[in-house]
Each structure stands twice: as C-alpha cells, then as structure tokens.
Design a protein around this motif. Structure first.
Motif, mmCIF file in Angstrom:
data_model
loop_
_atom_site.group_PDB
_atom_site.id
_atom_site.type_symbol
_atom_site.label_atom_id
_atom_site.label_comp_id
_atom_site.label_asym_id
_atom_site.label_seq_id
_atom_site.Cartn_x
_atom_site.Cartn_y
_atom_site.Cartn_z
ATOM 1 N N VAL A 168 1.064 -1.188 -0.075
ATOM 2 C CA VAL A 168 -0.112 0.051 0.148
ATOM 3 C C VAL A 168 0.981 1.367 -0.090
ATOM 4 O O VAL A 168 1.627 1.569 0.816
ATOM 5 N N PHE A 169 0.830 1.965 -1.042
ATOM 6 C CA PHE A 169 1.574 3.405 -1.202
ATOM 7 C C PHE A 169 0.536 4.499 -0.693
ATOM 8 O O PHE A 169 -0.551 4.489 -1.132
ATOM 9 N N VAL A 170 0.756 4.843 0.453
ATOM 10 C CA VAL A 170 -0.400 5.959 1.188
ATOM 11 C C VAL A 170 0.451 6.917 1.867
ATOM 12 O O VAL A 170 1.485 6.773 2.470
ATOM 13 N N ALA A 171 -0.512 8.071 1.938
ATOM 14 C CA ALA A 171 0.065 9.276 3.048
ATOM 15 C C ALA A 171 -0.377 8.932 4.602
ATOM 16 O O ALA A 171 -1.293 8.259 4.364
ATOM 17 N N PRO A 172 0.417 9.159 5.044
ATOM 18 C CA PRO A 172 0.253 8.963 6.660
ATOM 19 C C PRO A 172 -1.180 9.307 6.887
ATOM 20 O O PRO A 172 -1.706 8.337 7.863
ATOM 21 N N GLY A 173 -1.333 10.307 6.674
ATOM 22 C CA GLY A 173 -2.616 10.960 7.261
ATOM 23 C C GLY A 173 -3.958 9.998 6.642
ATOM 24 O O GLY A 173 -4.825 9.679 7.546
ATOM 25 N N VAL A 174 -3.821 9.643 5.447
ATOM 26 C CA VAL A 174 -4.817 8.889 4.713
ATOM 27 C C VAL A 174 -4.949 7.509 5.627
ATOM 28 O O VAL A 174 -5.950 7.042 5.867
ATOM 29 N N LEU A 175 -3.786 7.067 5.897
ATOM 30 C CA LEU A 175 -3.805 5.618 6.363
ATOM 31 C C LEU A 175 -4.228 5.533 8.001
ATOM 32 O O LEU A 175 -4.980 4.805 8.339
ATOM 33 N N LEU A 176 -4.054 6.716 8.647
ATOM 34 C CA LEU A 176 -4.500 7.170 9.780
ATOM 35 C C LEU A 176 -6.138 7.159 9.894
ATOM 36 O O LEU A 176 -6.833 6.188 10.742
ATOM 37 N N GLU A 177 -6.465 7.864 8.819
ATOM 38 C CA GLU A 177 -8.248 7.874 8.936
ATOM 39 C C GLU A 177 -8.483 6.429 8.281
ATOM 40 O O GLU A 177 -9.705 6.233 9.046
ATOM 41 N N PHE A 178 -8.059 5.808 7.362
ATOM 42 C CA PHE A 178 -8.748 4.435 7.065
ATOM 43 C C PHE A 178 -8.449 3.418 8.231
ATOM 44 O O PHE A 178 -9.592 2.620 8.297
ATOM 45 N N SER A 179 -7.466 3.531 8.877
ATOM 46 C CA SER A 179 -7.247 2.641 9.874
ATOM 47 C C SER A 179 -8.652 2.952 11.012
ATOM 48 O O SER A 179 -9.080 1.930 11.473
ATOM 49 N N GLN A 180 -8.765 4.175 11.149
ATOM 50 C CA GLN A 180 -9.799 4.406 12.312
ATOM 51 C C GLN A 180 -11.092 3.890 11.600
ATOM 52 O O GLN A 180 -12.073 3.396 12.407
ATOM 53 N N VAL A 181 -11.534 4.125 10.361
ATOM 54 C CA VAL A 181 -12.586 3.525 9.724
ATOM 55 C C VAL A 181 -12.800 2.229 9.974
ATOM 56 O O VAL A 181 -13.950 1.666 10.219
ATOM 57 N N LEU A 182 -11.650 1.442 9.536
ATOM 58 C CA LEU A 182 -11.669 -0.135 9.641
ATOM 59 C C LEU A 182 -11.881 -0.665 11.179
ATOM 60 O O LEU A 182 -12.524 -1.557 11.488
ATOM 61 N N LYS A 183 -11.345 0.201 11.920
ATOM 62 C CA LYS A 183 -11.481 -0.270 13.464
ATOM 63 C C LYS A 183 -12.763 -0.215 13.777
ATOM 64 O O LYS A 183 -13.482 -1.175 14.815
ATOM 65 N N ARG A 184 -13.398 1.209 13.470
ATOM 66 C CA ARG A 184 -15.028 1.253 14.096
ATOM 67 C C ARG A 184 -15.445 0.251 13.430
ATOM 68 O O ARG A 184 -16.874 -0.258 14.099
ATOM 69 N N ARG A 185 -15.577 -0.181 12.134
ATOM 70 C CA ARG A 185 -16.324 -1.228 11.402
ATOM 71 C C ARG A 185 -15.811 -2.666 11.720
ATOM 72 O O ARG A 185 -16.832 -3.543 11.377
ATOM 73 N N GLY A 186 -14.982 -2.766 12.608
ATOM 74 C CA GLY A 186 -14.512 -4.168 12.564
ATOM 75 C C GLY A 186 -13.991 -4.884 11.579
ATOM 76 O O GLY A 186 -13.967 -6.228 11.505
ATOM 77 N N LEU A 187 -13.283 -4.347 10.760
ATOM 78 C CA LEU A 187 -12.839 -4.924 9.428
ATOM 79 C C LEU A 187 -11.242 -4.888 9.438
ATOM 80 O O LEU A 187 -10.912 -5.520 8.591
ATOM 81 N N MET A 188 -10.680 -4.303 10.388
ATOM 82 C CA MET A 188 -9.117 -4.315 10.300
ATOM 83 C C MET A 188 -8.619 -5.631 10.091
ATOM 84 O O MET A 188 -7.616 -5.827 9.349
ATOM 85 N N ASP A 189 -8.905 -6.745 11.096
ATOM 86 C CA ASP A 189 -8.264 -8.054 10.791
ATOM 87 C C ASP A 189 -8.350 -8.630 9.557
ATOM 88 O O ASP A 189 -7.651 -9.266 9.135
ATOM 89 N N GLN A 190 -9.723 -8.408 8.776
ATOM 90 C CA GLN A 190 -10.042 -8.796 7.565
ATOM 91 C C GLN A 190 -9.136 -8.576 6.405
ATOM 92 O O GLN A 190 -8.405 -9.064 5.691
ATOM 93 N N LEU A 191 -9.013 -6.854 6.570
ATOM 94 C CA LEU A 191 -8.256 -6.307 5.371
ATOM 95 C C LEU A 191 -6.687 -6.458 5.495
ATOM 96 O O LEU A 191 -6.101 -6.351 4.595
ATOM 97 N N ASN A 218 -0.103 -5.238 10.950
ATOM 98 C CA ASN A 218 0.760 -6.487 11.155
ATOM 99 C C ASN A 218 1.503 -6.563 9.660
ATOM 100 O O ASN A 218 1.885 -7.660 8.999
ATOM 101 N N ALA A 219 2.362 -5.426 9.440
ATOM 102 C CA ALA A 219 2.877 -5.181 8.189
ATOM 103 C C ALA A 219 4.162 -4.424 8.846
ATOM 104 O O ALA A 219 4.313 -3.750 9.456
ATOM 105 N N ARG A 220 5.266 -4.318 7.537
ATOM 106 C CA ARG A 220 6.197 -3.647 7.613
ATOM 107 C C ARG A 220 5.923 -2.229 6.966
ATOM 108 O O ARG A 220 5.314 -2.047 5.886
#
Length: 423
Positions: A168-191, A218-220
C-alpha cells in the motif's frame, strides 16, 4: 540517460559529464542566463540556488513553456503559493527508473499487488507510483478517497476485498483515517491479512508513527522516499527502513558554515542537490533548506549514504515559548501505539495550549489518564513546557492529519482559538 542503481560507486567522470549537460540546459532559462562555459570549477564557484527564490519566481527556472511538458503538476502550496511544475517525458522516465531500481529488491517479488491510496493526484507522487509499478511489472490500482461523489471508504473497502493488495502506497494521514474507519467497523483483521508493506509518502513520517501503523496492520511500514515536486525524488528507502541518496540521478552536496562540500558519510548540514536528469526545470546547486546528516554501513548492503532528514532549522511552531517541530511532537504522540491523530489548540498569544488526541476505537479508556501524564512528562522533558490540558476525544475534524486531506501541519494539526479564560 543513465539512472537507477544505488550501488554504483562515486564517479567523478560520470558526474562531470552529467553536470555539463545540466549546465547547458540551465543556460536556456532566465534564472541561469548569465552562465558561461561549463567546467567543474565553474560549477563549484556557482552560488547555491535558494529554494525560496525558486518558489518566488518559478517560471524563470523553466526551460520550456508551462504548456509544453508531457505532464503538469503543482506543489501542495503548504509553504507559499503552489509552484507550477511541468515535466517532460525525460523527466518522468528518469525519476521513475531511479526510484524503481531502488525499490526493486522490495517490490519485484512475484505475487505483489499495489494499492496507491493518496488524497490527491495534483502532485506527481501518484503518477510516480504508477510508473514504478509499471516498470517493475507490479499489478496496481489507484484510489483517491477524498474524491467527493466518486470514491469513498465503502468503495475502497469493496475494492480491497477483491484486489487483496500486498503493498500500500499511502499518505500517513490517509492511513490513519482509513485505519480508524476499519477499526470502528471491525474490518481491520480482515483487510490487513493480505498486506505486507506500507510505503508511507507525501507527509512527515516518524519512526514512532511507522511503528504504530505497522503494529495495527501487522506489516512492515517504511518511510518510502524523500524529495520535492520541484527537484524530483532524492532518496528512496531500503528494506532496513533507511533512506539512501539516489546518487546516479542527483549530485549531492552539504552546505555548512564554511561553505559547500561533497555529500559524504559523516557530514551534516543543509542538503544541496543538482538533479542530473531534470529537463523542463534544470536546477543547479538547489539548497533544499533541510538539515540532514549522512551515515553509511546500512545492513541492506547499499553503498549510497543513508540520509536522515531533520527538517529546516526554522521549522516548527511556537507553543508557550518553545519551538515545536512536527517530527519531535509526533515522536511523543505516537510512541504508545494508541492514538489515531492529534490537534493542537493555542490562544492568540501562544501562552495557553491544549493537545487533543483522537482515541483508538479499540483502545483502553481507563488507561487514558496515565497516557496523558506520560505525554505531559515527555513534553516537559523535550520542549520545556506542559500542556494546559491533554484530552482524548472520539473524533477530530477531518482536516487534521487523521483526515489526511491536508498536508500542511500548521494548517491541519494546529488551530488558534480566541482568548482562553482559566477555569
């Protein structure tokens, strides 16, 4: 045009030839119109080009009209007006190959699939990532989550579930926002199951931030590259999360109190660069303004020096009498892996300051008072002041770095409020 390999030793003959070509192209611009015949001594006698001057009169440094390039970009404008930046095919190809060869050991494995997740395509980084993937034969897709009415988080989640990106090539702020969305939806482990590499670019990225998001996914996580829209890419990361100077594509020097010296391991000062392949905007001895230090002996085996970028000496914002730089503050904020973003509020006189932290939806709220105390102690130790308040909140405005749609720290993570009356 010779670009690419990071492991080629320093070669004076190579640089003399390439610098002569740049000199000839630069002489065709208004900014360098007074250049005489090229020689290495003439080059070394040339004063550094100020980045502030480049930003003040960007058209004077162009060799071609704005509309004559293959592609047109603008800088983000976070430190002034956006800088118009056309690029020719030579510009695009040279920069792409240089970065791709640096990343080849990390991306060329079979089975890699890349998702390019950035806030905007008006700057060249998205096209550069596409070019790198094409050059290395890596399947890829672009997604801009802030493109209102076209893409949103639901669309990206659906795309993710089908494409299963490994990089994933990503801006840090975008990754923080997306991670927050996934955590709220319970999708982090899946994605996160498919993800191996997080390549952070476009914004400040601290080791603490990379450690935090790497743990979530769980990534570098890597600080992928360093450069600017005006100069092109100057350094690219290796598998050890170190930025190596791209010496075949640039001639590097270090500016210090005594003058300008070759960029060698063990030196520190302001980075001065002459991009060797810039065609539309040739630049000679561009002073990036960034304080850097150079080292060698990276465990990846590359001989190109490792560059650590400390930022401009004048960088930072005054808070309660202390100058605070983004990198230093984020080293404190993100050190414990349980913050989704932050916002600083100060009064007009900067005598009162509050730090708002966006809580991790999966975090332990009972531990927040202890976390607040730790941040207060570390802020006092590092900057010499204490916050009038440190508070966790459920959600910060989307214009903070947790929203990722703004790149300027002072514009997005910093807010001046009216007079504050002590309780």
């Amino acid at each position: 045009m010779t670009v690419g390999r990071r492991d080629v030793p320093f070669d004076e003959t190579y640089y003399a030839s390439k610098l002569g070509d740049v000199w000839h192209r630069a002489a065709q611009t208004s900014a360098y119109a007074s250049l005489g015949p090229f020689s290495m001594q003439a080059f070394l006698d040339l004063p550094a080009t100020s980045k502030d001057d480049l930003k003040a009169r960007p058209l004077d440094y162009l060799r071609i009209p704005v509309g004559a390039g293959l592609k047109y970009y603008q800088t983000t404008g976070t430190t002034g007006a956006p800088t118009p930046t056309p690029r020719t095919a030579q510009d695009m190809i040279a920069n792409t190959v240089s970065v791709a060869e640096a990343w080849r050991p990390m991306l060329a494995d079979s089975g890699q699939r890349a998702l390019i997740l950035l806030p905007s395509d008006i700057v060249p980084v998205a096209d550069l990532m596409v070019g790198v993937c094409e050059f290395l034969d890596v399947p890829h897709v672009k997604a801009y989550p802030y493109t209102t009415g076209i893409s949103d988080w639901d669309r990206i989640v659906g795309l993710w579930e089908v494409f299963l990106p490994t990089v994933v090539f990503v801006a840090p702020g975008v990754l923080l926002e997306f991670s927050q969305v996934l955590k709220r939806r319970g999708l982090m482990d899946q994605l996160r199951r498919s993800v191996e590499l997080l390549m952070l670019l476009g914004e400040v990225s601290t080791p603490e931030l990379r450690g935090m998001v790497g743990q979530w996914w769980n990534a570098r996580a890597y600080d992928a590259s360093y450069g600017s829209t005006e100069s092109g890419t100057l350094a690219a990361c290796c598998a050890q999360d170190r930025l190596h100077l791209l010496r075949r594509a640039n001639y590097f020097e270090i500016a210090h109190e005594e003058g300008i010296a070759p960029a060698e391991a063990g030196r520190e000062g302001r980075l001065v660069v002459t991009p060797l392949n810039n065609d539309a905007r040739p630049l000679l001895r561009l002073d990036m303004g960034d304080e850097v230090s150079l080292t060698d002996g990276c465990r990846c085996g590359a001989v190109a020096p490792v560059v650590t970028v400390h930022g401009r000496g004048s960088d930072g914002t005054e808070i309660k009498g202390s100058r605070v730089r983004t990198r230093d503050l984020e080293g404190i904020v993100y050190a414990n892996h349980d913050v989704m973003g932050y916002l600083i509020e100060v009064d007009e006189g900067s005598t009162w300051a509050r730090l708002l932290l966006e809580r991790d939806p999966s975090g332990d709220r009972e531990a927040e008072p202890t976390r607040n105390d730790l941040i207060q102690r570390r802020t006092d130790e590092y900057f010499g002041f204490r916050w009038d308040e440190v508070r966790f909140v459920n959600r910060l405005p989307v214009t903070t770095k947790s929203g990722g749609s703004q790149k300027s720290w002072k514009r997005s993570n910093f807010r001046v409020v009216g007079e504050v009356v002590p309780a």
